[in-house]
Design an enzyme around this catalytic site. Structure first.
Site, PDB file in Angstrom:
ATOM      1  CB  SER A  13     -25.062 125.515  28.818  1.00 37.85           C
ATOM      2  OG  SER A  13     -23.714 126.132  28.759  1.00 37.85           O
ATOM      3  CG  LEU A  19     -31.975 130.515  39.299  1.00 38.24           C
ATOM      4  CD1 LEU A  19     -31.283 131.542  38.719  1.00 38.24           C
ATOM      5  CD2 LEU A  19     -32.602 130.883  40.714  1.00 38.24           C
ATOM      6  CE1 TYR A  54     -10.546 126.897  40.622  1.00 35.02           C
ATOM      7  CE2 TYR A  54      -9.387 124.824  41.026  1.00 35.02           C
ATOM      8  CZ  TYR A  54      -9.665 126.100  41.150  1.00 35.02           C
ATOM      9  OH  TYR A  54      -9.045 126.758  41.930  1.00 35.02           O
ATOM     10  CB  CYS A 382     -16.056 122.013  56.094  1.00 36.14           C
ATOM     11  SG  CYS A 382     -15.933 120.247  56.008  1.00 36.14           S
ATOM     12  CG  HIS A 508     -20.777 122.118  54.315  1.00 30.80           C
ATOM     13  ND1 HIS A 508     -19.826 122.729  53.557  1.00 30.80           N
ATOM     14  CD2 HIS A 508     -20.055 120.704  54.673  1.00 30.80           C
ATOM     15  CE1 HIS A 508     -18.653 122.219  53.443  1.00 30.80           C
ATOM     16  NE2 HIS A 508     -18.824 121.043  54.055  1.00 30.80           N
ATOM     17  CD  GLU A 510     -22.109 125.439  53.392  1.00 28.70           C
ATOM     18  OE1 GLU A 510     -22.124 125.476  54.624  1.00 28.70           O
ATOM     19  OE2 GLU A 510     -21.369 124.974  52.631  1.00 28.70           O
TER      20      GLU A 510
HETATM   21  N1  GLN Z   1     -10.836 118.642  53.060  1.00 28.14           N
HETATM   22  C1  GLN Z   1     -11.551 118.600  54.253  1.00 28.14           C
HETATM   23  C2  GLN Z   1     -11.799 117.098  54.604  1.00 28.14           C
HETATM   24  O1  GLN Z   1     -12.010 116.307  53.914  1.00 28.14           O
HETATM   25  C3  GLN Z   1     -12.539 119.363  54.698  1.00 28.14           C
HETATM   26  C4  GLN Z   1     -13.709 119.109  53.678  1.00 28.14           C
HETATM   27  C5  GLN Z   1     -14.638 120.154  53.347  1.00 28.14           C
HETATM   28  O2  GLN Z   1     -14.245 121.505  53.698  1.00 28.14           O
HETATM   29  N2  GLN Z   1     -15.871 120.105  52.742  1.00 28.14           N
HETATM   30  O3  GLN Z   1     -12.176 117.045  56.057  1.00 28.14           O
END
Ligand code: GLN
Length: 538
Positions: A13, A19, A54, A382, A508, A510
């Site tokens: 794997s 990619l 993880y 976030c 987010h 990113e």
């Molecule tokens: N744990 C937080 C929430 O549920 C932030 C979630 C995150 O950072 N994606 O609002």
């Protein structure tokens, strides 16, 4: 009619099928073809949303709120192919559909079986993306050939060529050519075995992509071709790229992969390849004029895939700013009153990414205190925003034990709490505030300046929110709420204007950054870090 490329992997794997699929997508797009990419994941979770980073790396979120495999991030960064929830199916999601149909009585009278019912559902998922506007669909099969779980997917793609005609399908198999130091030799046997396994289930690969540390000799290619029953020019070398993943398409092109695909599938519409934009991006990446150190303070730090899109977005902003980004990965759990100063010394910027649960929270709050007090550019994402609010509440507003109710449900100052809509929810899978939502930015704010506009759309993945009861008092103390949902109910962006660059977002960003189009907020953050590093040097 759309043509199909099926990408499988063998031997081990983590060969980089994602990619490679993304790179093939880029090459075909840059030859003027309309591409779609999708991934099948053989695990039983309905989506990766409930899995820990993880186990599975980052959960990548799409505009439509689908929580997907991180390979879809590669697809979006390399290509312009629009992605939606039909671009990632798991075994769990396929079975869920089959079982729901069975309960509705749709198979009445029949015994429901893997073949044909599950395989039909998989083939249906391929057809969902193969619309009239598409020239080519790339379907990546997760896992490794030989895994029990992957069998229904392999069987479905075998059948698919019977349904649409073999001339419309290409099977591309990724393998590893290990180099044995002791023997001083690269070994082709694992590749032969892996192709043998595929052929046993009725799939003869058309193209072999060989991951290798060292250059392959013509003799090796000929041997693999002979034993695996493929043309010699269809044995493609994919050498490890130490400098950047964005070089992968170039080496595949040097090995004539795109031309081979165009020939084999008879893609007569294909134009000559135009990679000028990509070359220009790589030129900037290779020739930085500055260097900055950015600390990423998180709890999944030792897993390189857990913050994949964050690291990529930082690199993209580095490209845009002609700057090499040196990321210092900082384990939040190891930060406390005593260790923070030394762990964060010398950084030009500090980023606190998203996350869940209590572990590492106090370290993140410490890192934010340090960034705020020492005037180091800070970017919170976030959970990073939520921690910035907690830090401000405790250390500026002097609200002792201020917290998020996610971590401390009994906090006397719940500065971050559950959305009303979230109170009634009991299931954890797919129930967060997910995907694109609009956000209105205050004019003259740092955020609006970065975006160059005041209405934006960004992707979300969270349950908890800033508690509006604290808006007024915090504002008086210098934290401003510069991005709100259009109805003004939800805080999306906070800033501290008196600080050189302190900005945090509930969404987010990113997930919307590309190497050739970096994200405005990452750009502005990196620009602030450059300013900090150059003013220090002066
Ligand atoms: N744990 C937080 C929430 O549920 C932030 C979630 C995150 O950072 N994606 O609002």
């Amino acid at each position: 009619m759309a043509k199909h490329i099926f990408v499988t992997g063998g031997v081990v794997s983590s060969l980089g099928k994602g990619l490679t699929s993304a790179s093939v997508g880029l090459l075909l797009e840059k030859r003027g073809l309309r591409v779609r990419i999708q991934k099948f994941d053989p695990y039983i979770n309905v989506d990766p949303g409930t899995m820990s980073p993880y186990q599975h790396g980052e959960v990548y979120v799409l505009d439509d709120g689908a929580e997907t495999d991180l390979d879809l991030g590669h697809y979006e960064r390399f290509t312009t192919a629009p992605l939606n929830r039909d671009c990632n199916f798991t075994t769990g999601r396929i079975y869920l559909k089959v079982i729901q149909k069975e309960r509705k009585g749709e198979y009445l009278g029949h015994t429901v079986q893997v073949i044909p019912h599950v395989t039909d559902e998989i083939k249906e998922a391929i057809r969902l993306v193969a619309t009239d506007e598409v020239d080519i669909v790339i379907t990546e099969i997760g896992g490794t050939v030989g895994d029990i779980e992957g069998l229904p997917f392999l069987e479905a793609i075998r059948q698919f060529a019977l349904d649409v005609g073999k001339q419309n399908c290409l099977y591309m198999h990724l393998t590893l050519i290990p180099y044995l130091k002791a023997a001083g030799e690269a070994k082709t046997k694992p590749t032969q075995h892996s192709v043998g396994q595929l052929r046993q289930i009725g799939i003869q690969p058309d193209i072999l992509i060989c991951r290798t540390e060292r250059e392959m000799t013509p003799g090796m290619k000929e041997k693999i071709a002979l034993f695996c029953n493929v043309q010699t020019d269809a044995v493609i070398e994919e050498r490890d790229k130490e400098f950047s993943i964005y070089e992968v398409p170039l080496s595949l092109n040097e090995n004539k992969l795109d031309e081979l695909i165009v020939q084999k599938l008879g893609l007569s519409k294909a134009r000559p390849l135009d990679l000028s934009e990509w070359h220009e991006m790589l030129h900037r990446l290779r020739n930085p004029r500055h260097e900055v150190s950015i600390g990423v303070v998180g709890k999944y730090i030792q897993y390189k895939d857990a913050y994949k899109s964050i690291y990529e977005a930082l690199d993209h902003a580095g490209i845009a700013n002609s700057t090499r980004i040196l990321v210092r990965k900082i384990e939040a759990e190891e930060l406390d009153n005593n260790s923070t100063d030394s762990a964060l010394a010398g950084l030009d910027g500090i980023l606190v990414p998203g996350g869940f649960g209590y572990r590492g929270i106090s370290g993140k709050v410490e890192a934010i205190r340090y960034a705020r007090e020492k005037e180091i550019p800070f970017f919170g994402i976030c959970l990073g925003l939520q921690c910035a609010v907690i830090e401000f509440a405790r250390n500026v507003a002097k609200l002792e034990r201020a917290h998020s109710t996610e971590i401390d449900p009994d906090s006397p100052h719940p500065v971050v709490c559950l959305l009303d809509a979230q109170h009634a929810i009991t299931n954890l899978g797919g129930t967060m505030r997910l995907g694109n939502y609009p956000c209105a930015l205050k004019n003259n704010s740092r955020a609006a300046g970065a975006y160059g506009k005041e209405l934006i759309q960004e992707r979300h993945r969270h349950r908890y929110e800033f508690n509006n009861q604290y808006r007024e008092s915090f504002q008086k103390l210098g934290m401003v709420f510069t991005g709100l949902s259009p109805d003004s109910k939800l805080v999306e962006v906070v800033e501290i204007p008196s600080h050189p660059w302190f900005l945090a977002v509930q969404f987010h960003p990113e997930f919307k950054s590309k190497p050739t189009a970096s994200h405005p907020l990452f750009n502005a953050f990196v620009a602030a870090a450059i300013k900090k590093s150059t003013s220090q040097g002066a």
